[in-house]
Design an enzyme around this catalytic site. Sequence first.
Site, PDB file in Angstrom:
ATOM      1  N   GLU A   3      -5.429   4.097   6.252  1.00 35.21           N
ATOM      2  CA  GLU A   3      -5.101   3.957   4.835  1.00 35.21           C
ATOM      3  C   GLU A   3      -5.515   5.178   4.024  1.00 35.21           C
ATOM      4  O   GLU A   3      -4.770   5.624   3.158  1.00 35.21           O
ATOM      5  CB  GLU A   3      -5.761   2.692   4.274  1.00 35.21           C
ATOM      6  CG  GLU A   3      -5.364   2.384   2.851  1.00 35.21           C
ATOM      7  CD  GLU A   3      -5.765   0.990   2.417  1.00 35.21           C
ATOM      8  OE1 GLU A   3      -5.994   0.796   1.215  1.00 35.21           O
ATOM      9  OE2 GLU A   3      -5.847   0.083   3.273  1.00 35.21           O
ATOM     10  N   ARG A   5       0.822  -1.207   0.000  1.00 35.12           N
ATOM     11  CA  ARG A   5       0.000   0.000   0.000  1.00 35.12           C
ATOM     12  C   ARG A   5       0.862   1.266   0.000  1.00 35.12           C
ATOM     13  O   ARG A   5       0.550   2.257   0.656  1.00 35.12           O
ATOM     14  CB  ARG A   5      -0.960   0.016   1.189  1.00 35.12           C
ATOM     15  CG  ARG A   5      -1.905  -1.161   1.239  1.00 35.12           C
ATOM     16  CD  ARG A   5      -2.820  -1.245   0.029  1.00 35.12           C
ATOM     17  NE  ARG A   5      -3.547  -2.497   0.036  1.00 35.12           N
ATOM     18  CZ  ARG A   5      -3.140  -3.601  -0.594  1.00 35.12           C
ATOM     19  NH1 ARG A   5      -2.027  -3.602  -1.299  1.00 35.12           N
ATOM     20  NH2 ARG A   5      -3.847  -4.705  -0.544  1.00 35.12           N
ATOM     21  N   SER A  27     -11.252  -0.339   3.315  1.00 33.76           N
ATOM     22  CA  SER A  27     -10.499  -0.629   4.541  1.00 33.76           C
ATOM     23  C   SER A  27      -9.895   0.658   5.086  1.00 33.76           C
ATOM     24  O   SER A  27      -9.083   1.294   4.413  1.00 33.76           O
ATOM     25  CB  SER A  27      -9.386  -1.645   4.258  1.00 33.76           C
ATOM     26  OG  SER A  27      -9.939  -2.856   3.799  1.00 33.76           O
TER      27      SER A  27
END
Length: 351
Positions: free
Chosen positions: A343, A160, A239
């Site tokens: 995130e 990520r 998420s």
Amino acid sequence: MHVTHDTPLAPLTTFRLGGPAARLVTATTDAEVVEAVREADRAGTPLLVIGGGSNLVIGDAGFDGTALRIATTGFTLDGTALELAAGEVWSDAVARTVEAGLAGVECLAGIPGSAGATPIQNVGAYGQDVSATVTEVVAYDRREDETVTIAAADCGFAYRDSRFKADPERYVVLRVRFGLEDAGGLSAPVKYAEVARALGVEAGDRVPVATARKTVLELRAGKGMVLDPADHDTWSAGSFFTNPILTEQEFAAFVSRVHDRLGADTEPPAYPAGDGLRKTSAAWLIDRAGFAKGYGDGPARISGKHTLALTNRGQAKTDDLLALAREVRDGVRSAFGVTLVNEPVMVGARL
């Protein structure tokens, strides 16, 4: 190029949260994107780049600068080589590659947002990451004032993460190029256990690429991860927290806390994450710390379908979302000694 002033940004995000931008520019060509960025940089005006708004948390006060919405279009498929304009809707692009019988991004079906955001976040799900198929990224380099082409090997891809995310003030993605696979209409080898179970195959098997996409969409929909304006469980950024990556020492301390709290027979999820590193599950941590699906009684709550998604139930403000995120983060840290990291990108907001 379309320009408006004092324009609400909430409708441009999947959270439907955030105050107005002092100035909103909508660019429909690469040249307009570059022109808008140059104009802001030369004037010393703060710049916020918005694609699909699926990984963005904007504060209630909004953004006192120029918000640039990238609405460029372009889908070019030459054999297995795919080029997408940054503004292309990612889920639509995946559908078109599957229709062409090509493999490599089929398990990334249903992910909201634009194509230009995918290399920034190194978007991934169900055993696939875009870093496995990205070949080049075309971007405007704000520091050098030029358009550059960056090979995948130089993108700094990690979990990520990427060089674009690490240096967010430097690059504006214009186009993304991918190298897909022609496996005779079959998918890439299925890597993710949940997908393999749903398909009734073993990990490493291939299935028709359309079947893989359909199965992933069904799995995502069951978790509220496919956008639906009528379903508040999808008013989220997917998420909200990344899966923690721990050193061996940190992981050992974490396991000890798990045993103390949940019993010596309880073993937390653990996956290899590189030399001397272990990855565990943020969803597991959140649930075991006492934050179940549907947790909360205010306008921002945990999704009723997926523990990792924080949602706007329709009347929330960004401050409501942040309060919930802090409660979850602090609760997990208190229970297990692990600090969750958000995130989504925060603009005028912080945990």
